[in-house]
Design an enzyme around this catalytic site. Structure first.
Site, PDB file in Angstrom:
ATOM      1  N   HIS A 374      48.373  41.910  49.286  1.00 42.46           N
ATOM      2  CA  HIS A 374      49.059  40.994  48.366  1.00 42.46           C
ATOM      3  C   HIS A 374      50.046  41.673  47.434  1.00 42.46           C
ATOM      4  CE1 HIS A 374      46.556  37.370  49.123  1.00 42.46           C
ATOM      5  NE2 HIS A 374      45.635  38.264  49.419  1.00 42.46           N
ATOM      6  N   LYS A 567      53.443  32.070  34.628  1.00 45.28           N
ATOM      7  CA  LYS A 567      52.792  33.000  35.551  1.00 45.28           C
ATOM      8  C   LYS A 567      52.251  34.134  34.694  1.00 45.28           C
ATOM      9  CE  LYS A 567      56.917  33.221  37.687  1.00 45.28           C
ATOM     10  NZ  LYS A 567      56.825  33.039  39.124  1.00 45.28           N
ATOM     11  N   ARG A 568      51.449  35.045  35.275  1.00 48.54           N
ATOM     12  CA  ARG A 568      51.001  36.188  34.489  1.00 48.54           C
ATOM     13  C   ARG A 568      52.212  36.910  33.894  1.00 48.54           C
ATOM     14  NH1 ARG A 568      45.359  37.494  34.688  1.00 48.54           N
ATOM     15  NH2 ARG A 568      46.000  39.300  33.464  1.00 48.54           N
ATOM     16  N   LYS A 573      57.750  40.649  36.804  1.00 53.82           N
ATOM     17  CA  LYS A 573      58.099  39.222  36.890  1.00 53.82           C
ATOM     18  C   LYS A 573      59.248  38.866  35.940  1.00 53.82           C
ATOM     19  CE  LYS A 573      53.323  37.885  38.087  1.00 53.82           C
ATOM     20  NZ  LYS A 573      53.406  37.188  39.384  1.00 53.82           N
ATOM     21  N   THR A 678      53.607  31.580  44.466  1.00 55.40           N
ATOM     22  CA  THR A 678      53.188  30.288  45.019  1.00 55.40           C
ATOM     23  C   THR A 678      53.549  29.157  44.062  1.00 55.40           C
ATOM     24  OG1 THR A 678      50.999  30.871  44.203  1.00 55.40           O
ATOM     25  CG2 THR A 678      51.341  31.022  46.572  1.00 55.40           C
ATOM     26  N   LYS A 682      55.032  25.009  44.211  1.00 53.00           N
ATOM     27  CA  LYS A 682      54.496  23.854  43.467  1.00 53.00           C
ATOM     28  C   LYS A 682      55.618  23.127  42.735  1.00 53.00           C
ATOM     29  CE  LYS A 682      50.324  26.507  43.087  1.00 53.00           C
ATOM     30  NZ  LYS A 682      49.558  27.494  42.304  1.00 53.00           N
TER      31      LYS A 682
HETATM   32  C1  GL9 Z   1      49.611  38.374  44.267  1.00 53.24           C
HETATM   33  C2  GL9 Z   1      51.120  38.491  44.348  1.00 53.24           C
HETATM   34  O1  GL9 Z   1      51.592  39.182  43.238  1.00 53.24           O
HETATM   35  C3  GL9 Z   1      51.809  37.128  44.480  1.00 53.24           C
HETATM   36  O2  GL9 Z   1      53.181  37.322  44.726  1.00 53.24           O
HETATM   37  C4  GL9 Z   1      51.204  36.346  45.647  1.00 53.24           C
HETATM   38  O3  GL9 Z   1      51.764  35.060  45.732  1.00 53.24           O
HETATM   39  C5  GL9 Z   1      49.696  36.232  45.430  1.00 53.24           C
HETATM   40  C6  GL9 Z   1      49.011  35.545  46.597  1.00 53.24           C
HETATM   41  O4  GL9 Z   1      49.317  36.167  47.794  1.00 53.24           O
HETATM   42  O5  GL9 Z   1      49.107  37.543  45.316  1.00 53.24           O
HETATM   43  N1  GL9 Z   1      48.986  39.681  44.346  1.00 53.24           N
HETATM   44  C7  GL9 Z   1      48.293  39.961  43.225  1.00 53.24           C
HETATM   45  O6  GL9 Z   1      47.636  40.977  42.996  1.00 53.24           O
HETATM   46  N2  GL9 Z   1      48.397  38.925  42.363  1.00 53.24           N
HETATM   47  C8  GL9 Z   1      49.141  37.943  42.932  1.00 53.24           C
HETATM   48  O7  GL9 Z   1      49.400  36.884  42.399  1.00 53.24           O
HETATM   49  N3  GL9 Z   1      47.883  38.933  41.115  1.00 53.24           N
HETATM   50  C9  GL9 Z   1      47.096  37.992  40.578  1.00 53.24           C
HETATM   51  O8  GL9 Z   1      46.535  37.128  41.231  1.00 53.24           O
HETATM   52  C10 GL9 Z   1      46.929  38.054  39.112  1.00 53.24           C
END
Ligand code: GL9
Length: 838
Positions: A374, A567-568, A573, A678, A682
């Site tokens: 991820h 988002k976080r 970001k 994601t 939405k």
């Molecule tokens: C994350 C990616 O940063 C996102 O871009 C991705 O959409 C999601 C789901 O695949 O996974 N990987 C990751 O470590 N996070 C993501 O959101 N972090 C958190 O969930 C906080």
């Protein structure tokens, strides 16, 4: 133990078997019964919380009936099952989802009215199940919804944290973390005190030869902690399939407390030991994309993997099939590297407990696991120190070394000329101390590795896993672009839009096959449809404005352009890019004459998101946003032309209000850093447009909806490395002049003590601007101007939003799950038998 009822008594059971409420009266009767008995309240003592309890319990009963049937059906058909191992499931609220998925919400709403309550008030009583940090955890939750909806026999496995992600409070503009104790009333979980697993830690390994000369390893003298299963039903939409999410809770293995210690007067010590055990499942680690190497985290990971694998193996053994059948019965998906210990754990079970030979065991393991990556951020790639693993899991370390040895031999044979390769791909990093590279172990122990969007899946093949593509060939690596469940993110969050679409498509089939949305493109010129679509967006903005007023005391005009970034909070970001852009806009407004200001498109910039508690720079960004808000929102010259809102404690239930209310949402990560994203999906699905970089799923969203319908800006991922290099080495790196102007006012103390923001400014000015904020600033500002101009033409804007919604079918998590099932898991759905024509 055989616990079924003998044939002779089954008739009575069948006669009195639990039934589901079917009418409004039956619903009301169940609610009242639960309130008066299960909850021990009465009509003289029933607040909204109690009403929520009654409704939740009434729906829970329905869910449980189908849940039991689904499990019985799966036990007898014994199909191949999917096990989704994820340390995070960001579920949000369950009641509304349950009502919509089983399809009785309208009946319930009417019944509840007769009992004196409003559905919205009751729904909002529920606390979010916030067992996740962000996108990764929410993706897992969307996947559970799709797995059940598509009738796949699937289980989720995670930990039952007492404390989910912290609650965020903003005090004087700063983030403060407050614990989220969410379990005081949780009707959705079922403790299974009879389903327990003893998990071992520490100890040592004793080796000996048995009579046949085979070497046997025994892991002994460890410390035991018991895992207790807590199950939650996961209802599918428009199907009776109800799957299981199993969460493990930790407790001391000798029951309530240690009697020896108790009897010898060491009462405190015995309780302390119990608390130590319970600590394992106490708290979700709140780090987003950062691994800190804490022993307790590793304990959590092993505890969860060991309990889940024991459970999976126990279920497999009931079928009495040969071990080589295991991969035909079991597919295990590793959601990131967090569950990678499941690989050596399954090896340990097969070798030490079941007596298989290495090669056979290894072949089973590789066929069983799939691994999803991820992120490519280097700070997020998990590594555990060898001494720590040795201490906590001595047998696993041996197995990891053996896996590595075999792998090194394999690489050496196949790449005899590339001497450096061995060191690069070794599971063990030769640092001080040595480290176990979990991502490499996950790649080596799985048959498929996937990224989560096309660009991301390409990037992992050319960066972090480049050598592994050479070693295994490209077929081991694949892509499954993320998706979202249209049940929660359209039907539940935006019921009016869902209803409008259903009215044109002749029903709600699109919620099970989102590609049907393309049919609403035919209505893009339909006056009546356009009017309703626009009214719905406006109503959703009014709802967010109302929330903003209630929660933050800030009045915003719903006719303004709503610009949202939730988002976080993370430097990659680039919320800092957004807030610097807001400051620039403010300065331009201040420069204008009152006449010029009249031509300006009013805008509200919403921000929301949590910073990891130890991530100081992210917290500084939150502080800056709030300071800018305090200045701008109180500036009489500006009025409604610009407002800045930081929405406190962003979570799933708030996202359900926020996502339908955007005109523009921001997905502006430095190209190549956001694996997918994601929330971009939405927002577009709910009729908002996107300003974004060519990153993650933004690229595929553009491909689907068309480049005319998205506002892309900034440098491309292939140029990022050169730009970074130039910042450091070319000597003539100059900050963009517009950005320089923003920095000048920050330094002048316009938003409070400048010293508080110096590290943030200096990360760009002095420390190489790693995230390319300056490089992308001009392009960002220009694109925001294009947006202002485009928004003026409301008819053209509306056309873009309707067109975009109609082309979002690809981004359903149902499509993802079908791709995983076909390419990675090789599993088939097990549909429930037809009943009453349903
Ligand atoms: C994350 C990616 O940063 C996102 O871009 C991705 O959409 C999601 C789901 O695949 O996974 N990987 C990751 O470590 N996070 C993501 O959101 N972090 C958190 O969930 C906080």
């Amino acid at each position: 133990v055989e616990a079924s009822i003998p044939e002779g008594q089954r008739a009575a059971w069948k006669k009195f078997s639990a039934t589901e409420f079917k009418t409004k009266d039956e619903f009301e009767s169940e609610v009242v019964k639960h309130i008066e008995t299960t909850l021990a309240r009465s009509l003289f003592n029933c607040d909204e919380a109690a009403a929520y309890g009654g409704v939740a319990l009434a729906f829970r009963d329905r869910l449980v009936i189908e849940w039991n049937r689904t499990q019985q059906r799966q036990s007898s058909a014994d199909p191949k099952r999917v096990y989704y191992l994820s340390l995070e499931f960001l579920m949000g609220r369950a009641l509304d989802n349950a009502m919509l998925n089983v399809g009785m919400k309208d009946v319930a709403k009417e019944g509840l009215g007769e009992l004196g309550f409003r559905m919205e008030d009751v729904i909002s009583q529920e606390r979010d199940a916030a067992l996740g940090n962000g996108g990764l955890g929410r993706l897992a939750a969307c996947f559970l919804d799709s797995l059940a909806t598509l009738n796949y026999p699937a289980w989720g496995y995670a930990l039952r944290y007492k404390y989910g992600i912290f609650k965020q409070e903003i005090v004087d503009g700063y983030q403060v973390e407050v614990p989220d104790y969410w379990l005081d009333f949780n009707p959705w979980e079922f403790p299974r005190h009879d389903v327990t697993v003893d998990v071992q830690f520490y100890g040592h390994v004793r080796k000996y030869m048995d009579e046949s000369g085979k070497q046997i390893s025994v892991w002994e003298d460890g410390e035991l902690v018991t895992a207790v299963a807590y199950d939650a039903p996961i209802p599918g939409f428009g199907t009776r399939t109800t799957n299981n999410l199993r969460l493990w809770s930790s407790k001391a293995s000798h029951g309530e407390f240690d009697f020896t210690k108790f009897n010898s007067g060491e009462y405190e010590a015995s309780v302390a030991e119990q608390q130590r055990a319970e600590t394992i499942s106490a708290v979700l680690y709140p780090n987003d994309s950062l691994e800190r190497g804490k022993e307790l985290r590793l304990k959590q990971q092993y505890f969860w993997c060991a309990a889940s694998l024991f459970d999976i193996v126990r279920r497999f053994k009931k079928s009495r099939k040969a071990w080589k059948e295991f991969p035909n019965q079991v597919a295990i998906q590793l959601n990131d590297t967090h569950p990678t210990l499941a690989i050596p754990e399954l090896m340990r079970i097969l070798l030490d407990q079941e007596g298989l030979e290495w090669d056979e065991a290894w072949s089973i393991v590789q066929k069983t696991f799939g691994y999803t990556n991820h992120t490519v951020l280097p700070e997020a790639l998990e590594k555990w120190s060898v001494p720590l693993v040795q201490h906590l899991l001595p047998r696993h370390l041996q197995i990891i070394y053996d896996i590595n040895l075999n792998f090194m031999h394999y690489v050496e044979r196949n790449f005899p000329k590339d001497r450096e390769m061995l060191g690069r791909v070794s599971i063990i990093e030769e640092s001080t101390p040595k480290m176990v590279r979990m991502a490499y172990l996950a790649v080596i122990g799985s048959h498929k590795v996937n990224g989560v969007a096309e660009l991301h899946s390409d990037l992992i093949k050319t960066t972090i896993f480049k050598d592994f593509v050479k070693i295994y060939g490209p077929d081991k690596f694949t892509n499954v672009t993320n998706g979202i469940t249209p049940r929660r993110w359209l039907h539940q969050a935006n019921p009016r839009l869902s209803e409008l679409i259903a009215s044109k498509l002749g029903g709600y089939d699109f919620l099970r096959d989102l590609t049907l949305l393309h049919k609403i493109e035919a209505y893009v010129d339909d006056k009546e449809f356009r009017k309703e679509f626009q009214e719905i967006k406006y109503a959703n903005k009014v709802r967010l404005a109302k929330y903003t007023k209630e929660a933050h005391g800030i009045s915003v005009n719903p006719s303004s352009l709503f610009d949202i970034q939730v988002k976080r909070i993370h430097e990659y970001k680039r919320q800092q890019l957004n807030i610097f852009g807001v400051i620039y806009r403010y300065l331009e407004l201040k420069d204008m004459s009152p006449e010029e200001r009249k031509k300006v498109q009013p805008r509200v910039s919403f921000f929301g998101g949590k910073a990891a508690p130890g991530y100081w720079m992210a917290k500084t960004i939150i502080h800056l946003i709030n300071q800018v808000g305090a200045v701008v929102n109180n500036d009489k010259d500006i009025g409604d032309l610009l407002k800045v809102v930081f929405l406190e404690d962003y979570n799933v239930s708030k996202a359900e209000i926020i996502c339908p209310a955007s005109d523009i949402s921001e997905h502006i990560s430095t190209a190549g850093t956001e694996a997918s994203g994601t929330s971009n999906m939405k927002f577009v699905l709910n009729g908002g447009l996107v300003i974004g970089t060519c990153d993650g799923a933004n690229i595929e969203i553009t491909r689907e909806i068309g480049e005319d319908n998205i506002f892309l800006f900034g440098n491309l991922s292939e140029d990022v490395e050169d730009l970074r290099h130039a910042h450091t080495y070319s000597g003539d790196f100059a900050i963009d002049p517009k950005l320089e102007r923003v920095f000048a006012v920050i330094r002048a103390g316009r938003f409070g003590d400048a010293a508080q923001f110096s590290a943030l400014v200096n990360s760009i000015v002095e420390h190489g601007d790693y995230y390319l904020v300056s490089d992308d600033f001009a392009s960002y500002i220009d694109t925001q101007k294009l947006i202002d101009a485009a928004y003026k033409d409301q008819e053209a804007w509306l056309t873009k939003t309707i067109t975009s919604v109609s082309r979002m079918g690809f981004f359903s998590s149902d499509r993802c799950i079908d791709e995983y099932a076909e390419m990675i898991w090789n599993v088939e759905p097990l549909a429930p038998p037809k009943q009453n024509g349903a």
